[in-house]
Scaffold this active site. Structure first.
Site, PDB file in Angstrom:
ATOM      1  N   TYR A   1       1.153  27.056  45.935  1.00  0.00           N
ATOM      2  CA  TYR A   1       1.999  26.341  45.988  1.00  0.00           C
ATOM      3  C   TYR A   1       2.489  25.452  46.757  1.00  0.00           C
ATOM      4  O   TYR A   1       1.767  24.792  47.596  1.00  0.00           O
ATOM      5  CB  TYR A   1       2.648  28.602  46.839  1.00  0.00           C
ATOM      6  CG  TYR A   1       4.090  28.257  46.241  1.00  0.00           C
ATOM      7  CD1 TYR A   1       4.678  28.808  45.907  1.00  0.00           C
ATOM      8  CD2 TYR A   1       4.583  27.860  48.183  1.00  0.00           C
ATOM      9  CE1 TYR A   1       6.333  28.887  45.672  1.00  0.00           C
ATOM     10  CE2 TYR A   1       6.201  27.849  48.192  1.00  0.00           C
ATOM     11  CZ  TYR A   1       6.792  28.513  47.629  1.00  0.00           C
ATOM     12  OH  TYR A   1       8.321  27.917  47.130  1.00  0.00           O
TER      13      TYR A   1
ATOM     14  N   CYS B   1      -1.676  30.900  44.743  1.00  0.00           N
ATOM     15  CA  CYS B   1      -0.559  30.369  45.927  1.00  0.00           C
ATOM     16  C   CYS B   1      -1.058  29.905  46.792  1.00  0.00           C
ATOM     17  O   CYS B   1      -1.583  29.128  47.326  1.00  0.00           O
ATOM     18  CB  CYS B   1      -0.207  32.078  45.808  1.00  0.00           C
ATOM     19  SG  CYS B   1       1.485  31.188  45.824  1.00  0.00           S
ATOM     20  N   HIS B   2      -0.683  31.300  48.337  1.00  0.00           N
ATOM     21  CA  HIS B   2      -0.924  31.156  49.068  1.00  0.00           C
ATOM     22  C   HIS B   2      -2.517  30.610  49.674  1.00  0.00           C
ATOM     23  O   HIS B   2      -3.174  30.790  50.721  1.00  0.00           O
ATOM     24  CB  HIS B   2      -0.286  31.324  50.396  1.00  0.00           C
ATOM     25  CG  HIS B   2       1.125  30.603  50.107  1.00  0.00           C
ATOM     26  ND1 HIS B   2       1.964  30.946  49.546  1.00  0.00           N
ATOM     27  CD2 HIS B   2       1.776  30.010  51.357  1.00  0.00           C
ATOM     28  CE1 HIS B   2       3.434  30.514  49.661  1.00  0.00           C
ATOM     29  NE2 HIS B   2       3.242  30.033  50.954  1.00  0.00           N
TER      30      HIS B   2
ATOM     31  N   GLY C   1       0.536  35.267  48.171  1.00  0.00           N
ATOM     32  CA  GLY C   1       1.444  35.805  49.617  1.00  0.00           C
ATOM     33  C   GLY C   1       1.756  35.621  50.956  1.00  0.00           C
ATOM     34  O   GLY C   1       0.989  34.429  51.274  1.00  0.00           O
ATOM     35  N   ARG C   2       1.766  36.595  51.673  1.00  0.00           N
ATOM     36  CA  ARG C   2       1.478  35.824  53.512  1.00  0.00           C
ATOM     37  C   ARG C   2       0.327  36.175  54.051  1.00  0.00           C
ATOM     38  O   ARG C   2      -0.492  35.820  55.057  1.00  0.00           O
ATOM     39  CB  ARG C   2       2.633  36.527  53.976  1.00  0.00           C
ATOM     40  CG  ARG C   2       4.609  35.636  54.196  1.00  0.00           C
ATOM     41  CD  ARG C   2       4.982  36.501  54.961  1.00  0.00           C
ATOM     42  NE  ARG C   2       5.577  37.530  54.546  1.00  0.00           N
ATOM     43  CZ  ARG C   2       5.258  38.626  55.602  1.00  0.00           C
ATOM     44  NH1 ARG C   2       5.129  38.452  56.501  1.00  0.00           N
ATOM     45  NH2 ARG C   2       6.212  39.640  54.870  1.00  0.00           N
TER      46      ARG C   2
ATOM     47  N   GLU D   1      -1.985  33.923  55.060  1.00  0.00           N
ATOM     48  CA  GLU D   1      -1.893  33.442  57.485  1.00  0.00           C
ATOM     49  C   GLU D   1      -2.737  34.338  57.677  1.00  0.00           C
ATOM     50  O   GLU D   1      -3.168  33.582  58.680  1.00  0.00           O
ATOM     51  CB  GLU D   1      -0.390  33.132  57.262  1.00  0.00           C
ATOM     52  CG  GLU D   1       0.400  32.755  56.294  1.00  0.00           C
ATOM     53  CD  GLU D   1       1.545  32.966  57.217  1.00  0.00           C
ATOM     54  OE1 GLU D   1       2.947  32.269  55.983  1.00  0.00           O
ATOM     55  OE2 GLU D   1       2.063  33.852  57.495  1.00  0.00           O
TER      56      GLU D   1
END
Length: 191
Positions: free
Chosen positions: A137, A117-118, A87-88, A91
């Site tokens: 991802y 993923c991320h 997800g985010r 980050e």
């Protein structure tokens, strides 16, 4: 009982947090979900990333996920494995030095690590992917390669294993992702 450290954070992908957490508890592991600057009992917001035929995923509000352990109480040497949600959240989680220290410990000790993923962005920031084969991802491919990793372009419903590391492109890979992580953890499920 084996213990798993589960790194997650605000706007993590909903399925990539809730599903692995529940699956790991189901097989009997003690799973500590943590997020920097958060304590046991506090919640994080999640986001649902869906694949609807657009050039990238769409994002919708997810659930609130209640953390069950204090980030500041983590002693990484007490854990048998590490899971990193996507997800985010990655980050900003990758900007936290303590998060990077946690990740480096698991690689230095050759303990099982699962990232989806991320979540792989945290691995690249921790500088632990050089010379490794892994997936993520697709938008994270440049980061993997810049960090010296060899990106594996596999379908979203699969997982890739390289030594102590299992990775998957996204939540459709959960069955493979968790199955391979359980193998690295030494679990055996008989049907």
């Amino acid at each position: 009982m084996k213990k798993v450290l589960f790194l997650t954070g605000e706007f993590t992908e909903d399925y990539e947090t809730m599903v692995p957490f529940q699956m790991l508890e189901m097989v009997g592991y003690e799973v500590h979900t943590v997020c920097p600057d958060k304590k046991k009992g506090q919640s994080i917001k999640t986001a649902i990333h869906d694949f609807e035929g657009d050039q990238t995923y769409s994002e919708k509000p997810g659930h609130n996920f209640v953390l069950n352990y204090n980030f500041n109480d983590v002693k990484v040497e007490d854990y048998d494995g590490l899971v990193i949600a996507g997800g985010r959240a990655p980050e900003y989680l990758r900007l936290n030095d303590k998060v990077l220290e946690f990740v480096k410990h698991f690689f230095a000790e050759d303990k099982p690590v699962a990232a989806i993923c991320h979540g792989i962005q945290i691995l690249t920031a921790a500088k632990v992917v050089e010379g490794r084969k892994l997936t993520a991802y697709p938008a994270v491919q440049p980061e993997v390669e810049l960090a010296g990793g060899e990106f594996q372009n596999i379908p979203a419903n699969e997982a890739y294993v390289d030594g102590n590391l299992v990775t998957s492109p996204a939540w459709p890979g959960h069955p493979s992702f968790i199955r391979e992580f359980l193998k690295l953890m030494g679990a055996s499920i008989k049907i």
